[in-house]
Design an enzyme around this catalytic site. Structure first.
Site, mmCIF file in Angstrom:
data_model
loop_
_atom_site.group_PDB
_atom_site.id
_atom_site.type_symbol
_atom_site.label_atom_id
_atom_site.label_comp_id
_atom_site.label_asym_id
_atom_site.label_seq_id
_atom_site.Cartn_x
_atom_site.Cartn_y
_atom_site.Cartn_z
ATOM 1 N N LYS A 78 0.835 -1.200 0.000
ATOM 2 C CA LYS A 78 0.000 0.000 0.000
ATOM 3 C C LYS A 78 0.875 1.256 0.000
ATOM 4 O O LYS A 78 2.091 1.193 0.207
ATOM 5 C CB LYS A 78 -0.920 -0.003 1.218
ATOM 6 C CG LYS A 78 -0.184 0.046 2.551
ATOM 7 C CD LYS A 78 -1.151 -0.014 3.726
ATOM 8 C CE LYS A 78 -0.398 0.010 5.048
ATOM 9 N NZ LYS A 78 -1.305 0.017 6.205
ATOM 10 N N TYR B 244 14.382 31.357 7.987
ATOM 11 C CA TYR B 244 13.247 32.093 8.531
ATOM 12 C C TYR B 244 13.376 32.281 10.038
ATOM 13 O O TYR B 244 13.682 31.339 10.770
ATOM 14 C CB TYR B 244 11.935 31.361 8.227
ATOM 15 C CG TYR B 244 11.506 31.451 6.781
ATOM 16 C CD1 TYR B 244 11.113 32.674 6.227
ATOM 17 C CD2 TYR B 244 11.500 30.327 5.967
ATOM 18 C CE1 TYR B 244 10.725 32.761 4.905
ATOM 19 C CE2 TYR B 244 11.108 30.397 4.647
ATOM 20 C CZ TYR B 244 10.718 31.625 4.114
ATOM 21 O OH TYR B 244 10.337 31.707 2.797
#
Length: 387
Positions: A51, A273
């Site tokens: 999956k 940042y």
């Protein structure tokens, strides 16, 4: 291919390639095959779960490798994932268990995709698909063995069995197996789940009048040390190297990225940042063209490390959407230059478990979150195999 120069201070040092190579995740099928052997050597029949695009490693690659190494069947979460395996030319048994509203069980019947059924409403829809298509749908009856998320609750189990028996006698379904899931990675949990599954299987045998297979998920079931005699295991994470430390699994992916910029900064220079990291001394910084848009977790800012020339170097400042900044001050050898390849994930480290620790998550989220602009390649060598 990266070439090497010999520097007397550090030995072989990579020289930037002449053609641009971007962020890359390289999948190692030999490692997947070795991991399959780690599971099956314990005597388990294996349903290889592929999956989430094979846990980010490529569903078709993981599936074909696992089957060649001894897996007896495949598992996916959704029907579209199972159908993608068929589209890739994979003809093995495939089971899916997480059904979206309006799931096309008629297509499942036509493509010989086996489906899990954990409630009567789903059974009715599956049986109707079998009636319309004229092809009996192969079903695995799902019992809740301790997860409280899917599978029939104990007080609803007999009613599901009765309905399944009626649908089977009508020719609309064929009940192949009873399945459950292990909720915790310990022996007691696996033992309890196995006991519940065996009881459910016995009830199914009596109700249906024929034997059924039994299987439990997931990786903890294979390595918990519980008695799973006669029970197959559904394993996904272990295939790609994620599991308990004692399992001896091999990481099946390496993630690399090239340096795209190098600069020298003065002590006291803020980086990124909000300037969450400030150079404590004159420093050399290198920039990688990956970030949280590519699955590099922002939560690992301030703690993550990557590997350059065999040395771990710190990620400094905040991990951005597109960029990661490294402090490469003092890395042995000549000056770091654009094009040098840095390893973000892969043996001998950093590992997915390392990143999970830094980001306060699990290794599964790390590997399935990779993507975006990170291309994928398959390593065709056998050097990562282990027995």
């Amino acid at each position: 291919m990266t070439t090497l120069i010999n520097d007397p201070r550090v030995g072989a040092v990579p020289v930037p390639p002449t053609s641009a190579v971007g962020p890359l995740r390289t999948v190692h099928p030999a490692a997947i095959a070795a991991n399959v052997r780690r599971v099956t050597v314990r005597g388990h029949d294996l349903i290889a779960v592929v999956k989430a695009d094979g846990y980010g490693h490529g569903a078709a690659t993981v599936a074909t490798t696992a089957l060649a190494a001894g897996a007896t069947a495949l598992g996916t979460a959704t029907l579209p994932e199972a159908l993608a395996l068929r589209a890739a030319g994979i003809d093995a048994r495939v089971l899916c268990w997480l059904h979206l509203p309006g799931a096309d069980f008629t297509t499942a019947a036509r493509e010989r995709v086996e489906v899990a059924v954990g409630d009567r409403a789903t059974l009715v829809a599956v049986a109707e698909a079998g009636r319309r298509s004229g092809t009996a749908v192969v079903v695995h009856l799902h019992v809740d063995t301790g997860m409280a998320r899917e599978g029939a609750e104990p007080h609803r189990w007999q009613a599901l069995l009765d309905a399944a028996g009626a649908a089977e006698r009508a020719g609309y379904v064929v009940v192949r197996a009873v399945m459950g899931h292990v909720p915790n990675a310990d022996r007691a949990s696996a033992s309890r789940a196995a006991t519940l599954l065996r009881l459910a299987g016995l009830a199914a045998d009596l109700t249906l009048g024929h034997p059924v297979e039994l299987h439990l998920g997931g990786t903890p079931a294979a390595f918990a040390g519980a008695d799973l005699t006669g029970i197959a295991v559904r394993v996904g994470a272990a295939l790609v190297g994620i599991g308990p430390g004692h399992a001896g699994l091999v990481a099946a992916m390496t993630v690399t990225a090239p340096v795209v910029a190098v600069r020298s900064v003065r002590a006291g220079t803020p980086v990124g940042y909000d300037g969450t990291w400030t150079a404590p001394r004159d420093a050399v910084l290198a920039v990688l063209p990956v970030g949280y848009a590519d699955g590099v977790p922002r939560a690992a800012s301030g703690s993550a490390q990557v590997r350059l020339r065999g040395h771990l170097v710190p990620v400094v400042g905040r991990i951005n959407m597109d960029q990661v900044v490294l402090d490469v001050t003092g890395v042995p050898g000549p000056e770091v230059v654009r094009g040098e390849v840095v390893t973000l994930l892969g043996a001998p480290g950093p590992t997915a478990a390392d990143w999970a620790t830094w980001a306060d998550t699990n290794a599964h989220e790390i590997i399935t979150g990779l993507g975006g602009r990170i291309e994928r390649a398959v390593d065709t060598t056998t050097s990562r195999s282990s027995a």
